[in-house]
Design an enzyme around this catalytic site. Sequence first.
Site, PDB file in Angstrom:
ATOM      1  N   ARG A 128       0.810  -1.234   0.000  1.00 53.86           N
ATOM      2  CA  ARG A 128       0.000   0.000   0.000  1.00 53.86           C
ATOM      3  C   ARG A 128       0.839   1.278   0.000  1.00 53.86           C
ATOM      4  NH1 ARG A 128      -3.010  -3.302   3.421  1.00 53.86           N
ATOM      5  NH2 ARG A 128      -4.801  -4.124   2.303  1.00 53.86           N
ATOM      6  N   LYS A 150       4.151  11.367 -11.312  1.00 52.71           N
ATOM      7  CA  LYS A 150       3.297  10.527 -12.163  1.00 52.71           C
ATOM      8  C   LYS A 150       4.012   9.210 -12.369  1.00 52.71           C
ATOM      9  CE  LYS A 150       0.637  13.598 -15.163  1.00 52.71           C
ATOM     10  NZ  LYS A 150       0.400  13.957 -16.562  1.00 52.71           N
ATOM     11  N   GLU A 192      11.961  17.518 -24.560  1.00 56.77           N
ATOM     12  CA  GLU A 192      11.229  17.943 -23.355  1.00 56.77           C
ATOM     13  C   GLU A 192      11.854  19.213 -22.757  1.00 56.77           C
ATOM     14  OE1 GLU A 192       8.412  16.424 -22.549  1.00 56.77           O
ATOM     15  OE2 GLU A 192       8.562  14.304 -23.119  1.00 56.77           O
ATOM     16  N   LYS A 234       8.978  22.673 -14.126  1.00 54.95           N
ATOM     17  CA  LYS A 234       8.119  21.529 -13.830  1.00 54.95           C
ATOM     18  C   LYS A 234       7.684  21.574 -12.356  1.00 54.95           C
ATOM     19  CE  LYS A 234       6.743  16.965 -14.472  1.00 54.95           C
ATOM     20  NZ  LYS A 234       6.812  15.731 -15.212  1.00 54.95           N
ATOM     21  N   GLU A 244      -3.056  17.325 -11.952  1.00 50.69           N
ATOM     22  CA  GLU A 244      -3.472  17.706 -13.308  1.00 50.69           C
ATOM     23  C   GLU A 244      -4.974  17.927 -13.450  1.00 50.69           C
ATOM     24  OE1 GLU A 244      -1.166  15.935 -16.515  1.00 50.69           O
ATOM     25  OE2 GLU A 244      -2.914  16.080 -17.813  1.00 50.69           O
ATOM     26  N   ARG A 248      -1.328  21.915 -15.021  1.00 50.09           N
ATOM     27  CA  ARG A 248      -0.321  20.875 -15.309  1.00 50.09           C
ATOM     28  C   ARG A 248      -0.457  20.326 -16.730  1.00 50.09           C
ATOM     29  NH1 ARG A 248       2.068  16.021 -11.387  1.00 50.09           N
ATOM     30  NH2 ARG A 248       3.418  15.144 -12.981  1.00 50.09           N
ATOM     31  N   ASN A 252       1.696  18.910 -21.344  1.00 47.94           N
ATOM     32  CA  ASN A 252       1.387  17.979 -22.422  1.00 47.94           C
ATOM     33  C   ASN A 252       1.501  18.621 -23.800  1.00 47.94           C
ATOM     34  OD1 ASN A 252       0.832  15.906 -20.595  1.00 47.94           O
ATOM     35  ND2 ASN A 252      -1.270  16.597 -20.330  1.00 47.94           N
ATOM     36  N   HIS A 255       1.850  16.501 -26.841  1.00 49.27           N
ATOM     37  CA  HIS A 255       1.569  15.114 -26.467  1.00 49.27           C
ATOM     38  C   HIS A 255       0.282  14.551 -27.080  1.00 49.27           C
ATOM     39  CE1 HIS A 255       4.882  15.816 -23.774  1.00 49.27           C
ATOM     40  NE2 HIS A 255       4.812  14.600 -23.272  1.00 49.27           N
ATOM     41  N   HIS A 259       1.398  11.419 -28.778  1.00 48.56           N
ATOM     42  CA  HIS A 259       0.996  10.086 -28.292  1.00 48.56           C
ATOM     43  C   HIS A 259       0.334   9.273 -29.398  1.00 48.56           C
ATOM     44  CE1 HIS A 259       0.887  10.610 -23.601  1.00 48.56           C
ATOM     45  NE2 HIS A 259       2.107  10.438 -24.096  1.00 48.56           N
ATOM     46  N   HIS A 273       9.700   8.298 -27.599  1.00 45.56           N
ATOM     47  CA  HIS A 273       8.723   9.193 -26.982  1.00 45.56           C
ATOM     48  C   HIS A 273       9.077  10.672 -27.234  1.00 45.56           C
ATOM     49  CE1 HIS A 273       5.865  10.785 -24.102  1.00 45.56           C
ATOM     50  NE2 HIS A 273       6.859  11.444 -23.513  1.00 45.56           N
TER      51      HIS A 273
HETATM   52  N1  LIG Z   1       6.088  10.189 -15.367  1.00 42.30           N
HETATM   53  C1  LIG Z   1       6.148  11.228 -16.166  1.00 42.30           C
HETATM   54  O1  LIG Z   1       5.795  12.349 -15.769  1.00 42.30           O
HETATM   55  C2  LIG Z   1       6.677  11.055 -17.552  1.00 42.30           C
HETATM   56  C3  LIG Z   1       6.999  12.174 -18.320  1.00 42.30           C
HETATM   57  C4  LIG Z   1       7.559  11.986 -19.582  1.00 42.30           C
HETATM   58  C5  LIG Z   1       7.778  10.699 -20.051  1.00 42.30           C
HETATM   59  N2  LIG Z   1       7.443   9.631 -19.283  1.00 42.30           N
HETATM   60  C6  LIG Z   1       7.691   8.261 -19.748  1.00 42.30           C
HETATM   61  O2  LIG Z   1       9.098   8.083 -19.874  1.00 42.30           O
HETATM   62  C7  LIG Z   1       9.330   7.023 -20.800  1.00 42.30           C
HETATM   63  C8  LIG Z   1      10.469   7.386 -21.709  1.00 42.30           C
HETATM   64  O3  LIG Z   1      11.605   7.602 -20.921  1.00 42.30           O
HETATM   65  P1  LIG Z   1      13.071   7.557 -21.554  1.00 42.30           P
HETATM   66  O4  LIG Z   1      13.084   8.338 -22.805  1.00 42.30           O
HETATM   67  O5  LIG Z   1      13.993   7.888 -20.468  1.00 42.30           O
HETATM   68  O6  LIG Z   1      13.185   6.049 -22.018  1.00 42.30           O
HETATM   69  P2  LIG Z   1      13.896   4.751 -21.401  1.00 42.30           P
HETATM   70  O7  LIG Z   1      13.737   4.669 -19.962  1.00 42.30           O
HETATM   71  O8  LIG Z   1      13.415   3.610 -22.229  1.00 42.30           O
HETATM   72  O9  LIG Z   1      15.446   5.005 -21.742  1.00 42.30           O
HETATM   73  C9  LIG Z   1      15.840   5.097 -23.087  1.00 42.30           C
HETATM   74  C10 LIG Z   1      16.960   4.105 -23.409  1.00 42.30           C
HETATM   75  O10 LIG Z   1      18.175   4.585 -22.861  1.00 42.30           O
HETATM   76  C11 LIG Z   1      18.790   3.566 -22.061  1.00 42.30           C
HETATM   77  N3  LIG Z   1      19.512   4.296 -21.019  1.00 42.30           N
HETATM   78  C12 LIG Z   1      18.993   4.938 -19.952  1.00 42.30           C
HETATM   79  N4  LIG Z   1      19.942   5.623 -19.312  1.00 42.30           N
HETATM   80  C13 LIG Z   1      21.098   5.378 -19.966  1.00 42.30           C
HETATM   81  C14 LIG Z   1      22.439   5.832 -19.788  1.00 42.30           C
HETATM   82  N5  LIG Z   1      22.758   6.708 -18.834  1.00 42.30           N
HETATM   83  N6  LIG Z   1      23.371   5.366 -20.647  1.00 42.30           N
HETATM   84  C15 LIG Z   1      23.042   4.522 -21.654  1.00 42.30           C
HETATM   85  N7  LIG Z   1      21.794   4.083 -21.892  1.00 42.30           N
HETATM   86  C16 LIG Z   1      20.847   4.521 -21.055  1.00 42.30           C
HETATM   87  C17 LIG Z   1      17.655   2.713 -21.594  1.00 42.30           C
HETATM   88  O11 LIG Z   1      18.095   1.427 -21.273  1.00 42.30           O
HETATM   89  C18 LIG Z   1      16.763   2.712 -22.836  1.00 42.30           C
HETATM   90  O12 LIG Z   1      17.232   1.778 -23.772  1.00 42.30           O
HETATM   91  C19 LIG Z   1       8.022   6.789 -21.518  1.00 42.30           C
HETATM   92  O13 LIG Z   1       7.467   5.592 -21.067  1.00 42.30           O
HETATM   93  C20 LIG Z   1       7.161   7.960 -21.107  1.00 42.30           C
HETATM   94  O14 LIG Z   1       5.791   7.647 -21.067  1.00 42.30           O
HETATM   95  C21 LIG Z   1       6.911   9.786 -18.044  1.00 42.30           C
END
Ligand SMILES: NC(=O)c1ccc[n+]([C@@H]2O[C@H](COP(=O)([O-])OP(=O)(O)OC[C@H]3O[C@@H](n4cnc5c(N)ncnc54)[C@H](O)[C@@H]3O)[C@@H](O)[C@H]2O)c1
Length: 376
Positions: A128, A150, A192, A234, A244, A248, A252, A255, A259, A273
């Site tokens: 929980r 999030k 971003e 942010k 949101e 907030r 997006n 997005h 998306h 992404h």
């Molecule tokens: N929670 C939120 O507010 C929020 C906001 C924006 C995006 N997101 C989510 O984030 C995700 C995308 O995140 P991302 O772009 O970080 O993708 P990811 O976590 O898949 O990382 C991208 C790639 O880089 C590799 N990697 C990570 N750090 C590394 C490093 N230091 N050196 C070498 N390789 C490395 C990972 O293994 C992966 O292959 C999506 O699922 C998206 O929906 C969430």
Amino acid sequence: MPKPDTPSTTVAVDLGARSYEIAIGAGLLAQAGERIKPFLKRPLVAIVTDSNVAARHLDHLQESLRKADIRARAIVLPAGEATKSYQHLAETCDGLLSAGIERRDMIIALGGGVIGDLAGFAAAILRRGVDFIQIPTTLLAQVDSSVGGKTGINSPHGKNLIGAFHQPKSVLIDIALLDTLPKRELAAGYAEVAKYGLLGDAPFFSWLEGNAPALFAGDAQARIKAITTSCEMKARIVAEDETETGVRALLNLGHTFGHALEAAAGYSSRLLHGEAVAIGMAQAFRFSERQKLCAQGTAARVEAHLTSVGLPTRLGDIPGDLPGPEKLLDIMRQDKKEVAGKLTFILVRGIGEAFITRDVAEEDVLAFLAEEQTGE
Ligand SMILES: NC(=O)c1ccc[n+]([C@@H]2O[C@H](COP(=O)([O-])OP(=O)(O)OC[C@H]3O[C@@H](n4cnc5c(N)ncnc54)[C@H](O)[C@@H]3O)[C@@H](O)[C@H]2O)c1
């Protein structure tokens, strides 16, 4: 605590009892143990990470924890968006329970947005709710996903549809971790960064136009300034609207279109992404121009900057076929950004002047998408 010669900054996320700090600097991973220790009830943590990050940075984190007399168990998941699934959530939760994680223990998310979202959600529901700390390793995670609470996974119905708001106890941003990140991922995260300028800070966008080359070349001051400014915005928006219900949604920008493209491309390496967000932001500006909401030429300036760092801005930049306008609109309707049957769009009156609207006619979106597909 940081050595005096280590440049670092702190950004506060002001959420009452759930407030926390984001530390940003070079070499912070080596200080993780001493920085994390004050948050622990007992010297035990579980680290959730992915295989790419584990190969490059897990040892360093474990060594830092060991030096601070903190025991750590690591759960290493496959890299990639597909890991944000029910299956890997279950694997993570069971792994955390096997590691002996109790209600008052701490989980550390070491990775990009995929790991942060998944580990954060596991922390939200395990027993929980247990505490977690974010150590984001991609630029995208450092400026966006690790801040704001999030968390979640994807469902066959769409992205991020299963989740919870669960704020971390702390965020440790080590810009040195970006040195191992592939250039394409760095650019995707940069989308971003640019987003913050485009949605609400025109001087920051101008600064980025001048300083993106230094940032991409690895200049520490440029990276710290870009990440700090992004996190400050942010944090400000999240403090105003944690769950949101209003402002907030500005985050997006790009997005709603993005998306839909990400879904159409199958959440694959065809379109990352951040790349989808880059195209989505360019589309939001082109659509705003088309609707005569912002001055002609604004979208061209945005596109020129995104293109200069290697980001896509047009549907034609996505390899392979895409579905037609009707299908893309259908995907947008399934996105959670639909409220009471009306699509929510973030449109712009200029650079740094985004606004939220549900007052967009679907015919206009369809006509726009048709133009975009024929490259008009
Ligand atoms: N929670 C939120 O507010 C929020 C906001 C924006 C995006 N997101 C989510 O984030 C995700 C995308 O995140 P991302 O772009 O970080 O993708 P990811 O976590 O898949 O990382 C991208 C790639 O880089 C590799 N990697 C990570 N750090 C590394 C490093 N230091 N050196 C070498 N390789 C490395 C990972 O293994 C992966 O292959 C999506 O699922 C998206 O929906 C969430």
